[in-house]
Design a protein around this motif. Structure first.
Motif, PDB file in Angstrom:
ATOM      1  N   MET A   1       1.088  -1.011  -0.246  1.00 47.69           N
ATOM      2  CA  MET A   1      -0.113  -0.041  -0.232  1.00 47.69           C
ATOM      3  C   MET A   1       0.730   1.171  -0.142  1.00 47.69           C
ATOM      4  O   MET A   1       0.165   2.257  -0.284  1.00 47.69           O
ATOM      5  CB  MET A   1      -1.008   0.174   1.529  1.00 47.69           C
ATOM      6  CG  MET A   1      -2.474  -0.778   1.030  1.00 47.69           C
ATOM      7  SD  MET A   1      -2.785  -0.716   2.282  1.00 47.69           S
ATOM      8  CE  MET A   1      -2.722  -1.382   3.614  1.00 47.69           C
ATOM      9  N   VAL A   2       1.638   1.040   0.336  1.00 49.67           N
ATOM     10  CA  VAL A   2       3.195   2.586   0.497  1.00 49.67           C
ATOM     11  C   VAL A   2       2.991   2.620  -0.383  1.00 49.67           C
ATOM     12  O   VAL A   2       3.829   3.936  -1.171  1.00 49.67           O
ATOM     13  CB  VAL A   2       3.553   2.716   1.866  1.00 49.67           C
ATOM     14  CG1 VAL A   2       5.146   3.353   2.004  1.00 49.67           C
ATOM     15  CG2 VAL A   2       3.505   2.482   2.902  1.00 49.67           C
TER      16      VAL A   2
ATOM     17  N   PRO B   1     -12.250   9.970  -0.317  1.00 49.92           N
ATOM     18  CA  PRO B   1     -11.027  10.658  -0.485  1.00 49.92           C
ATOM     19  C   PRO B   1      -9.938  10.884   0.232  1.00 49.92           C
ATOM     20  O   PRO B   1      -9.000  11.431   0.515  1.00 49.92           O
ATOM     21  CB  PRO B   1     -11.955  12.228   0.438  1.00 49.92           C
ATOM     22  CG  PRO B   1     -13.310  11.552  -0.397  1.00 49.92           C
ATOM     23  CD  PRO B   1     -14.032  10.260   0.610  1.00 49.92           C
ATOM     24  N   LEU B   2     -10.232   9.705   1.914  1.00 57.03           N
ATOM     25  CA  LEU B   2      -9.280   9.562   2.489  1.00 57.03           C
ATOM     26  C   LEU B   2      -7.265   9.054   2.445  1.00 57.03           C
ATOM     27  O   LEU B   2      -6.732   9.016   3.157  1.00 57.03           O
ATOM     28  CB  LEU B   2      -9.492   9.633   3.956  1.00 57.03           C
ATOM     29  CG  LEU B   2     -10.969  10.702   4.173  1.00 57.03           C
ATOM     30  CD1 LEU B   2     -11.024  10.256   5.910  1.00 57.03           C
ATOM     31  CD2 LEU B   2      -9.933  12.197   5.114  1.00 57.03           C
ATOM     32  N   LEU B   3      -8.047   7.944   1.194  1.00 57.09           N
ATOM     33  CA  LEU B   3      -6.811   7.480   0.868  1.00 57.09           C
ATOM     34  C   LEU B   3      -6.526   7.630  -0.608  1.00 57.09           C
ATOM     35  O   LEU B   3      -7.305   8.260  -1.196  1.00 57.09           O
ATOM     36  CB  LEU B   3      -7.836   5.920   1.010  1.00 57.09           C
ATOM     37  CG  LEU B   3      -8.101   5.132   2.411  1.00 57.09           C
ATOM     38  CD1 LEU B   3      -8.302   3.954   2.016  1.00 57.09           C
ATOM     39  CD2 LEU B   3      -6.765   5.222   2.974  1.00 57.09           C
TER      40      LEU B   3
ATOM     41  N   GLU C   1      -8.310   1.361  -4.308  1.00 56.17           N
ATOM     42  CA  GLU C   1      -8.517   0.145  -4.645  1.00 56.17           C
ATOM     43  C   GLU C   1      -8.446  -1.376  -4.161  1.00 56.17           C
ATOM     44  O   GLU C   1      -8.629  -2.085  -3.969  1.00 56.17           O
ATOM     45  CB  GLU C   1      -8.011   0.316  -6.757  1.00 56.17           C
ATOM     46  CG  GLU C   1      -8.661   1.260  -6.947  1.00 56.17           C
ATOM     47  CD  GLU C   1      -8.349   1.840  -8.832  1.00 56.17           C
ATOM     48  OE1 GLU C   1      -7.228   1.565  -8.702  1.00 56.17           O
ATOM     49  OE2 GLU C   1      -9.259   2.108  -9.266  1.00 56.17           O
ATOM     50  N   TYR C   2      -6.965  -1.079  -3.436  1.00 58.95           N
ATOM     51  CA  TYR C   2      -5.906  -2.086  -3.219  1.00 58.95           C
ATOM     52  C   TYR C   2      -7.005  -2.838  -1.708  1.00 58.95           C
ATOM     53  O   TYR C   2      -7.453  -4.490  -1.860  1.00 58.95           O
ATOM     54  CB  TYR C   2      -5.308  -1.876  -2.624  1.00 58.95           C
ATOM     55  CG  TYR C   2      -4.170  -2.721  -2.389  1.00 58.95           C
ATOM     56  CD1 TYR C   2      -3.720  -3.872  -3.412  1.00 58.95           C
ATOM     57  CD2 TYR C   2      -3.577  -3.248  -1.205  1.00 58.95           C
ATOM     58  CE1 TYR C   2      -3.012  -5.118  -2.447  1.00 58.95           C
ATOM     59  CE2 TYR C   2      -2.975  -4.580  -0.367  1.00 58.95           C
ATOM     60  CZ  TYR C   2      -2.542  -4.687  -0.816  1.00 58.95           C
ATOM     61  OH  TYR C   2      -2.045  -6.411  -1.151  1.00 58.95           O
ATOM     62  N   VAL C   3      -7.529  -1.349  -1.075  1.00 55.83           N
ATOM     63  CA  VAL C   3      -8.137  -2.221   0.170  1.00 55.83           C
ATOM     64  C   VAL C   3      -9.523  -3.044  -0.668  1.00 55.83           C
ATOM     65  O   VAL C   3     -10.227  -3.741   0.642  1.00 55.83           O
ATOM     66  CB  VAL C   3      -8.262  -0.887   1.293  1.00 55.83           C
ATOM     67  CG1 VAL C   3      -9.077  -1.032   2.287  1.00 55.83           C
ATOM     68  CG2 VAL C   3      -6.699  -0.613   1.398  1.00 55.83           C
TER      69      VAL C   3
ATOM     70  N   PHE D   1      -9.820  -5.278   3.006  1.00 55.62           N
ATOM     71  CA  PHE D   1      -9.760  -5.307   4.042  1.00 55.62           C
ATOM     72  C   PHE D   1     -10.489  -4.080   5.432  1.00 55.62           C
ATOM     73  O   PHE D   1     -11.387  -3.980   4.654  1.00 55.62           O
ATOM     74  CB  PHE D   1      -7.979  -4.438   3.876  1.00 55.62           C
ATOM     75  CG  PHE D   1      -7.710  -5.499   3.515  1.00 55.62           C
ATOM     76  CD1 PHE D   1      -7.196  -6.809   2.918  1.00 55.62           C
ATOM     77  CD2 PHE D   1      -6.386  -4.956   2.410  1.00 55.62           C
ATOM     78  CE1 PHE D   1      -6.360  -7.748   2.594  1.00 55.62           C
ATOM     79  CE2 PHE D   1      -5.202  -5.782   2.040  1.00 55.62           C
ATOM     80  CZ  PHE D   1      -5.022  -6.528   1.608  1.00 55.62           C
ATOM     81  N   TYR D   2     -10.360  -5.071   6.640  1.00 53.41           N
ATOM     82  CA  TYR D   2     -10.728  -3.918   7.762  1.00 53.41           C
ATOM     83  C   TYR D   2     -12.071  -4.256   7.466  1.00 53.41           C
ATOM     84  O   TYR D   2     -12.970  -3.371   8.678  1.00 53.41           O
ATOM     85  CB  TYR D   2     -10.349  -2.919   7.414  1.00 53.41           C
ATOM     86  CG  TYR D   2      -9.094  -2.054   7.606  1.00 53.41           C
ATOM     87  CD1 TYR D   2      -7.877  -2.909   8.475  1.00 53.41           C
ATOM     88  CD2 TYR D   2      -8.140  -1.853   5.721  1.00 53.41           C
ATOM     89  CE1 TYR D   2      -6.905  -2.273   7.620  1.00 53.41           C
ATOM     90  CE2 TYR D   2      -7.074  -1.388   5.795  1.00 53.41           C
ATOM     91  CZ  TYR D   2      -5.951  -1.409   6.761  1.00 53.41           C
ATOM     92  OH  TYR D   2      -4.504  -1.093   6.886  1.00 53.41           O
TER      93      TYR D   2
END
Length: 193
Positions: free
Chosen positions: A58-59, A175-177, A183-185, A190-191
């Motif tokens: 993700m990074v 908007p926070l990602l 897209e990956y999350v 995830f979560y």
């Protein structure tokens, strides 16, 4: 080259992380900022922490369009539990051509005296400090220290915990990602639990 090290679990990396890292890269005299993904501590309960390599990916997705921002998995290969002073020594040995600095929030700076060999860190490395929502009163021994540089980076109120809780609750926090992280999350669900 002057490299700033921005440590975090980045679970997930969000636009607040990018805003701070980019500000440091553009306005503090650093040539690059490495976002150092902190590995999962094998002695702690995993809870909501994603796999090390998923967080690193993700990074990578978040920083690939920024010339001065780089993902780093340097701590993945160091013995656990690891200490910042050991990471710095390892990096200095591996990259003697670079000068490494730390990037941290005001809150972390005030607990610096509890870190292993913090005097060695302060003596040998600059620390770039970004403000938090609630300003901290700096410990007297750190006030005016020549290696501590307070910056006027933007104050970010976004947290990874808030993002995880919102995703779990089914809220749209797109908007926070960064787009590719979103897209990956979303693709990997995830979560959600």
């Amino acid at each position: 080259m002057k490299v700033g090290l921005y440590f975090g679990t980045f679970n997930p990396v969000h636009t607040g992380h990018l805003a701070i890292a980019n500000h440091m890269a553009e306005f503090s005299g650093l040539d690059q900022v490495w976002l150092v993904v902190t590995p999962h501590n094998p002695h702690k309960k995993k809870s909501t922490l994603l796999d090390d390599h998923q967080r690193l990916h993700m990074v990578f997705l978040a920083t690939e369009d920024y010339d001065k921002l780089k993902p780093s998995d340097i701590e993945f290969r160091l013995p656990q539990p690891n200490y910042t002073v050991h990471t710095l020594a390892h990096l200095q040995e591996k990259f003697p051509q670079h000068r490494f600095s730390l990037i941290m929030g005001e809150d972390n700076l005030n607990s610096l005296h509890k870190w292993k060999n913090y005097e060695v860190i302060l003596e040998n490395h600059d620390i770039y400090v970004y403000p938090r929502v609630t300003p901290e009163v700096l410990l007297p021994e750190l006030q005016g220290h020549p290696h501590i540089h307070k910056t006027d980076a933007p104050i970010m109120e976004i947290s990874s915990t808030f993002i995880r809780n919102c995703i779990k609750a089914g809220k749209n926090i797109r908007p926070l990602l960064p787009h590719k992280v979103w897209e990956y999350v979303t693709h990997n669900l995830f979560y959600r639990k």
